[in-house]
Scaffold this active site. Structure first.
Site, mmCIF file in Angstrom:
data_model
loop_
_atom_site.group_PDB
_atom_site.id
_atom_site.type_symbol
_atom_site.label_atom_id
_atom_site.label_comp_id
_atom_site.label_asym_id
_atom_site.label_seq_id
_atom_site.Cartn_x
_atom_site.Cartn_y
_atom_site.Cartn_z
ATOM 1 N N ARG A 264 3.490 -10.662 5.559
ATOM 2 C CA ARG A 264 3.914 -10.565 6.959
ATOM 3 C C ARG A 264 4.916 -11.691 7.196
ATOM 4 N NH1 ARG A 264 5.520 -10.452 11.607
ATOM 5 N NH2 ARG A 264 4.442 -9.504 13.389
ATOM 6 N N GLU B 235 8.167 -1.638 16.074
ATOM 7 C CA GLU B 235 7.352 -0.707 15.293
ATOM 8 C C GLU B 235 8.183 0.530 14.956
ATOM 9 O OE1 GLU B 235 4.407 -1.423 14.172
ATOM 10 O OE2 GLU B 235 4.168 -3.302 15.270
ATOM 11 N N ARG C 232 -3.126 -9.994 5.447
ATOM 12 C CA ARG C 232 -1.767 -10.139 4.921
ATOM 13 C C ARG C 232 -1.427 -11.614 4.801
ATOM 14 N NH1 ARG C 232 1.319 -6.544 9.350
ATOM 15 N NH2 ARG C 232 0.120 -8.027 10.604
#
Length: 326
Positions: A216, A224, A258
């Site tokens: 990330r 998104e 992540r």
């Protein structure tokens, strides 16, 4: 007061209270006296709208330099300082030198290493470890701020941490494939993948055990996929990293497991690239680095990418609305 110069003072030239000199975000020593003088003049400009007397006298004697007027507003001064930090052409730097000298700020020869696209923008004391990845596949880019990468398990940062059962499964898989027992090989590969690793085919047609990391990008939040510019953000990130090996400086792990880190691709700082392209927000709630705010501000001013819209929806608000069924 102009917002541009106010930001430069608050971000680039803010001294530490306990030390006579402080370091800017790229490791350049900043004069506390010069910063204090700059702060004073900014305050006076708020009240009087007058540029400090004598500023124009500090431009070096050069025909090219003298064809450009001294700054008359904080915005003008901000542009000069910013351009100098970015190490522009010599003719430009000759102009800027006098203005920097006026406040005792670093001169161009002290800024040789200031390259925002390649200078790490992290603080080493918070950085945990560094990854050097194998070349990235386009399919490994999830969106504008997420990439799946693989690191050779033989690398010194990885080799000691590979579980014994993963090593054994990798050896057994190679033997199974050698006798064309693909069913067993596939089952062993599944065990390896479930443990966060996989076996890939190397450049010499040999098997390489690699560890998988979901990355990330720290400090930014891209649209998104379903949002405006979500597709463009992903496409630009793919174009930048596809087929390239990355350097990733890991800070932490998020609640999705992540690894959160700064990503560099052939000397380009990926977060800076995405912010300047106008394809990501500075994720202030999780990262307060002033250079990120500046890069977003530059993209907003240029109305590039998602900033072509006057009021683009923030991805964290979009996600919250989706969770609440809005």
């Amino acid at each position: 007061m102009g917002n541009a110069l106010r930001f430069l003072y608050g971000g680039f030239f803010k001294p530490q209270s306990d030390e006579p000199d402080s370091l800017g975000p790229h490791g350049v020593t900043i004069s506390t006296v010069g910063v204090s003088a700059l702060a004073h003049d900014l305050s006076q400009f708020d009240i009087t709208s007058q540029v400090p007397q004598g500023l124009s006298q500090h431009v070096v004697s050069s025909k090219k330099a003298q064809t450009k007027p001294p700054p008359k507003t904080p915005e003008d001064a901000a542009k000069l300082i910013t351009q100098t930090l970015k190490n522009h052409e010599k003719a430009d730097v000759e102009v800027h030198t006098g203005h920097l000298a006026f406040y005792g700020l670093p001169l161009p020869h002290t800024l040789v290493e200031v390259e925002t696209s390649s200078t790490p923008a992290y603080q080493p004391q918070h950085w945990k470890f560094e990854l050097h990845t194998l070349p990235v596949d386009a399919k490994a880019v999830a969106d504008g701020d997420g990439i799946t990468v693989y690191v050779d398990a033989r690398h010194r940062t990885e080799s000691a941490n590979v579980p014994r059962e993963v090593h054994e499964s990798a050896i057994r898989r190679s033997k199974a494939r050698a006798v064309k027992n693909y069913a067993e090989a596939d089952a062993l590969q599944k065990n390896i993948v479930d443990a966060g690793y996989r076996v890939i085919n190397g450049p010499n047609n040999d098997d390489i055990l690699v560890r998988k990391y979901r990355i990330r990008l720290r400090g930014i939040d891209a649209p998104e996929s379903e949002m405006p510019f979500g597709k463009q953000a992903k496409e630009e990130l793919v174009k930048l990293v596809q087929g390239k090996s990355l350097k990733v400086c890991i800070y932490d792990e998020d609640h999705y497991n992540r690894s959160v880190g700064d990503v560099y691709c052939n000397g380009t700082f990926v977060q800076e690239f995405m912010l300047k392209k106008g394809l990501a927000w500075h994720y202030v709630a999780h990262d307060q680095r002033p250079e990120f705010a500046l890069w977003e501000k530059e993209a907003r001013a240029a109305r590039v990418g998602l900033w072509a819209s006057s009021n683009p929806e923030k991805p964290w608000e979009w996600r919250k609305n989706r969770r609440n069924g809005v």
